[in-house]
Write a protein that holds these residues in place. Structure first.
Motif, PDB file in Angstrom:
ATOM      1  N   SER A 304     -16.867  51.352 -35.750  1.00 21.73           N
ATOM      2  CA  SER A 304     -16.200  52.654 -35.840  1.00 21.73           C
ATOM      3  C   SER A 304     -16.412  53.323 -37.195  1.00 21.73           C
ATOM      4  N   PHE A 305     -16.658  52.536 -38.247  1.00 25.19           N
ATOM      5  CA  PHE A 305     -16.861  53.119 -39.578  1.00 25.19           C
ATOM      6  C   PHE A 305     -18.332  53.179 -39.988  1.00 25.19           C
ATOM      7  N   PHE A 316     -22.639  49.446 -45.359  1.00 23.98           N
ATOM      8  CA  PHE A 316     -21.388  48.869 -44.869  1.00 23.98           C
ATOM      9  C   PHE A 316     -21.687  47.595 -44.086  1.00 23.98           C
ATOM     10  N   ARG A 317     -21.161  46.462 -44.546  1.00 27.71           N
ATOM     11  CA  ARG A 317     -21.467  45.166 -43.947  1.00 27.71           C
ATOM     12  C   ARG A 317     -20.196  44.433 -43.512  1.00 27.71           C
ATOM     13  N   LEU A 318     -20.376  43.616 -42.485  1.00 30.30           N
ATOM     14  CA  LEU A 318     -19.308  42.750 -41.984  1.00 30.30           C
ATOM     15  C   LEU A 318     -19.763  41.308 -42.132  1.00 30.30           C
ATOM     16  N   LYS A 319     -18.946  40.473 -42.778  1.00 32.99           N
ATOM     17  CA  LYS A 319     -19.288  39.066 -42.962  1.00 32.99           C
ATOM     18  C   LYS A 319     -18.122  38.194 -42.506  1.00 32.99           C
ATOM     19  N   LEU A 336      -2.995  44.440 -37.276  1.00 38.16           N
ATOM     20  CA  LEU A 336      -4.147  44.006 -38.066  1.00 38.16           C
ATOM     21  C   LEU A 336      -5.208  45.106 -38.095  1.00 38.16           C
ATOM     22  N   THR A 337      -5.416  45.745 -36.947  1.00 39.21           N
ATOM     23  CA  THR A 337      -6.368  46.861 -36.888  1.00 39.21           C
ATOM     24  C   THR A 337      -5.935  47.983 -37.815  1.00 39.21           C
ATOM     25  N   GLN A 338      -4.636  48.282 -37.821  1.00 38.74           N
ATOM     26  CA  GLN A 338      -4.105  49.349 -38.682  1.00 38.74           C
ATOM     27  C   GLN A 338      -4.331  49.009 -40.158  1.00 38.74           C
ATOM     28  N   ILE A 339      -4.100  47.745 -40.530  1.00 41.57           N
ATOM     29  CA  ILE A 339      -4.299  47.309 -41.924  1.00 41.57           C
ATOM     30  C   ILE A 339      -5.759  47.476 -42.332  1.00 41.57           C
ATOM     31  N   LEU A 340      -6.656  46.920 -41.511  1.00 43.44           N
ATOM     32  CA  LEU A 340      -8.073  46.952 -41.863  1.00 43.44           C
ATOM     33  C   LEU A 340      -8.634  48.370 -41.807  1.00 43.44           C
ATOM     34  N   SER A 345     -11.146  52.475 -44.535  1.00 41.40           N
ATOM     35  CA  SER A 345     -11.203  53.933 -44.682  1.00 41.40           C
ATOM     36  C   SER A 345     -11.135  54.322 -46.150  1.00 41.40           C
ATOM     37  N   ASN A 346     -10.243  53.682 -46.922  1.00 41.57           N
ATOM     38  CA  ASN A 346     -10.147  53.957 -48.357  1.00 41.57           C
ATOM     39  C   ASN A 346     -11.427  53.567 -49.083  1.00 41.57           C
TER      40      ASN A 346
END
Length: 596
Positions: A304-305, A316-319, A336-340, A345-346
C-alpha cells in the motif's frame, strides 16, 4: 515604651502564625508561645518570692531558667526560629528536673511530675514523634534512676505542709496544670480543624473530579457528534467521487477527481485520528484479538505504501526473519495495522527524494506458544533533534512549526501510536539524529496460532448484478444528500428500493413484509435507527422480524460496538463507504436468502 514592645511582639507573633496556613503548625507555635510566656512569668514570680529569704542554689537555678526561657521566647518572636526555640524550652525544663534530682534527696514532688508531663507532651506536640521519644527518655530515665536509688522515695511523692502553705509552690501547681490543659486544647483544636479542612478538601476534590469526568464526557460526546456531522457531508463528497469515477470520466476529469479524492481522504484521516484520540483518552479503546497471518498483513502494508514511496523516489523495503514460513498469531490485527500505517506514513512523509525507508520485523524470543516480535521502522529522513524527542509523542505537537508548514499533519499520529502500543503492554522507542534519520521500534508478545490449512481453490463466482437487483431494499435515511447518493449507487445495479425518512416510517413499512433488507441510518428524527431496529426484532411475525438490517452510520466503530443496540443489527457500514463494499454486503444478503 513597654506597651510598644508588647505590641511589636504581638504583631510578630500574629505574622508568624499567618506565614503557615496549616492548623497543626499554628498549634505547635501557639503551644510553644503559651508555654514560654506562662513558665517565664511563673519563674519570675517565684524568683522574686525567693529573694525574701534567699537561698543561693534556688536563686541561681531560677535565674538561669528565666534567662533561658527569655532567650527561647526571643528566638521565637524576633527570629521566627520556633524549632530551635522549642529545643531550648525543653532542654531548660529537663535541666531543671535533673538538677532537682541531684540537689534533693526527695527530688520528685508533684511539681516535678507536672514538669515531666509538660516535657513529654510538648516534645511530641511541638517537635514531632522522633524528638518526642528522645526528650521523653531524657526526662523519664533520670527520674526512674532516682527513684531506684532513693528506694522509690519510700513510696512517697513528697508534698509537705510547707509546700502547701508556700505561695510559689501553689502557683507553680496551678500554672503547670494550666499549661497541660492549654497544650492539649490547642493540639486537638488543630486536629479538629485539620480533619474539617481535609473533609472540605475531599468534598472539593470529589466535586472537581465529577466536573472533570463530566467535562471529559461532554468532550467525548462533542467529538463523537462532530465526527458524525463531519462524516455525513464527507460521505456525500467521497460517494459522489466514487460515482463519477465509474462513469467514464475524461482524462482531465480523472485528474480533478484524483485531487478531490486525495483531499477528502486526508480530511477523513484527520477526523478518524481526532476521534481515535478522544476514545483513547476516555479509555474506550480495547484490543479485539483474533487469529491472523502477520506475514500477509506486512505484505499488504508494504504494497500500500510502495507506490507512494516510488513517486518520491524512495527505496522502501520490507524485511522479516520468517519470510519463508508465514507466521500466524493471535492478536488485534486492526490496531497493529493502524500502528504500522502511522509509522510508515511518517517515515515516507519525512524522507526526501532518494532516501530509504525500511520496515523490519524480527523474532526476539519464543517460549512455548508465546513469541515476541520486534517491529522497527527505519528511515533516512530529516530526523528529530534530541531536545524535541519527548514532545513529538504529545498530542497536537510536532518538533517545530516549520514541519507543520512543510509536511502538514496534526501531531496526533505518534500520540495515537504510543497509546496503542501501551495497550499492548509495550513501549515505543525512538533513536534519531537530525538530518540522519530515525528508527521507531517496539515489541509485542503474541500467542502463536494454527496456520490456515490450504484450501482447494474454488473459482470465485461473483453474484450477478441482476440477482442483487432482485432484492427489495428499504432505505431509512433523513439526509437528502445521502438519499440522492444511495439512489445513484443502487440505480447502477438496477435495484428495487423504497424510501423512509425516519425510524417510525421504516418500522411501519417493514410491517408490510415486502422487503429483504433495510439500509438503516442510525441518527434520524422521530425514531432513531437503533430503536427502529429493536422494534423490528420484536415484531410477532418471525419472517418479518428476521429481516436483514444493515446500519449506515457516520458514528465511530467504537460507538457502534459499545451500544447495546448493536445486537439488533446484522451488519453495519461506516460512512463514508465504498460502493463496492455496499455491493459485497448486499451480495451476502442474497447468499443468505438463497441458503434459506
Amino acid at each position: 515604651m513597654p506597651m510598644n514592645i508588647i505590641t511589636r511582639y504581638k504583631d510578630k507573633y500574629t505574622s508568624l502564625l499567618k506565614e503557615t496556613q496549616i492548623p497543626l503548625m499554628q498549634s505547635r507555635i501557639k503551644i510553644l508561645a503559651f508555654g514560654l510566656i506562662l513558665l517565664s512569668s511563673l519563674t519570675f514570680i517565684i524568683l522574686l518570692n525567693s529573694l525574701v529569704n534567699p537561698h543561693m542554689t534556688i536563686v541561681i537555678r531560677l535565674l538561669v531558667l528565666l534567662l533561658t526561657m527569655a532567650f527561647a521566647l526571643y528566638l521565637l518572636l524576633e527570629k521566627a526560629k520556633w524549632q530551635l526555640s522549642g529545643h531550648i524550652f525543653l532542654l531548660s525544663l529537663c535541666t531543671f528536673i535533673w538538677t532537682n534530682l541531684i540537689f534533693y534527696t526527695s527530688g520528685i514532688n508533684l511539681v516535678t511530675i507536672q514538669l515531666s508531663l509538660i516535657i513529654i507532651s510538648s516534645s511530641f506536640y511541638i517537635l514531632g514523634k522522633n524528638w518526642g521519644i528522645l526528650y521523653s527518655l531524657a526526662n523519664v530515665v533520670p527520674i526512674v534512676i532516682h527513684l531506684l536509688n532513693s528506694r522509690l522515695q519510700n513510696g512517697q511523692v513528697t508534698i509537705t505542709q510547707f509546700q502547701i502553705s508556700n505561695l510559689s509552690f501553689l502557683l507553680a501547681l496551678i500554672v503547670n496544670f494550666g499549661i497541660l490543659i492549654i497544650m492539649h486544647y490547642e493540639f486537638f483544636k488543630s486536629f479538629y480543624h485539620s480533619h474539617y479542612k481535609e473533609r472540605e478538601l475531599n468534598a472539593q476534590l470529589q466535586t472537581a473530579l465529577k466536573e472533570a469526568q463530566e467535562a471529559t464526557r461532554l468532550r467525548s460526546d462533542f467529538l463523537s457528534s462532530m465526527s458524525h456531522e463531519l462524516r455525513t457531508p464527507l460521505h456525500a463528497v467521497i460517494g459522489m467521487i466514487n460515482v463519477l469515477s465509474i462513469e467514464n470520466p475524461r482524462k482531465d476529469q480523472e485528474e480533478n477527481l484524483a485531487i478531490l479524492r486525495f483531499s477528502a481522504e486526508n480530511l477523513l484521516a484527520l477526523i478518524n485520528d481526532t476521534l481515535d484520540f478522544s476514545k483513547m483518552n476516555a479509555e474506550k479503546v480495547l484490543l479485539n484479538t483474533a487469529d491472523f497471518n502477520i506475514s500477509t498483513l506486512l505484505q499488504n502494508i508494504h504494497a500500500s505504501f510502495k507506490s507512494k514511496a516510488e513517486q518520491k523516489g524512495l527505496d522502501f523495503r520490507l524485511k522479516t526473519d520468517f519470510e519463508s514460513n508465514p507466521l500466524y498469531v493471535n492478536g488485534d490485527q486492526n490496531r497493529l495495522t493502524q500502528i504500522l500505517n502511522n509509522l510508515v506514513s511518517n517515515a515516507v512523509k519525512f524522507t526526501d527524494n532518494g532516501g530509504r525507508v525500511e520496515l523490519s520485523v524480527t523474532t526476539t524470543a519464543q517460549i512455548g506458544q508465546q513469541v515476541v516480535l520486534l517491529f522497527a521502522v527505519k528511515d533516512s529522513g530529516i530526523g528529530i533533534p534530541k531536545n524535541k524527542q519527548e514532545i513529538i509523542f504529545e498530542p497536537f505537537l510536532q518538533a517545530n512549526n516549520n514541519i507543520t508548514k512543510r509536511y502538514g499533519g496534526t501531531g496526533l499520529g505518534l500520540a495515537i501510536v504510543k497509546r496503542l502500543i501501551n495497550l499492548h503492554e509495550s513501549e515505543l522507542k525512538l533513536v534519531s539524529e537530525e538530518n540522519i534519520g530515525s528508527v521507531f521500534s517496539f515489541e509485542i508478545s503474541y500467542t502463536l496460532a494454527k496456520p490456515e490449512l490450504p484450501e482447494e481453490k474454488i473459482p470465485v463466482v461473483s453474484i450477478p448484478v441482476q440477482e442483487i437487483s432482485n432484492l427489495n431494499i428499504l432505505i431509512a435515511e433523513d439526509n437528502i444528500i445521502n438519499i440522492m447518493l444511495l439512489k445513484k449507487i443502487l440505480d447502477q445495479w438496477d435495484c428495487n428500493y423504497s424510501l423512509s425518512k425516519n425510524g417510525q416510517e421504516a418500522l411501519d413499512m417493514v410491517k408490510t413484509g415486502t422487503f429483504d433488507v433495510v439500509l438503516m441510518d442510525i441518527h434520524m428524527p422521530v425514531m432513531d435507527g437503533f430503536e427502529a431496529s429493536r422494534h423490528i426484532r420484536e415484531l410477532p411475525d418471525a419472517n418479518i422480524s428476521k429481516i436483514k438490517i444493515i446500519a449506515l452510520t457516520a458514528s465511530s466503530d467504537v460507538d457502534i460496538q459499545e451500544s447495546f443496540n448493536f445486537t439488533y443489527l446484522d451488519d453495519y457500514l461506516l460512512k463514508p463507504f465504498s460502493p463496492l463494499l455496499l455491493k459485497e454486503k448486499l451480495e451476502a444478503v442474497v447468499v443468505q436468502l438463497s441458503g434459506n
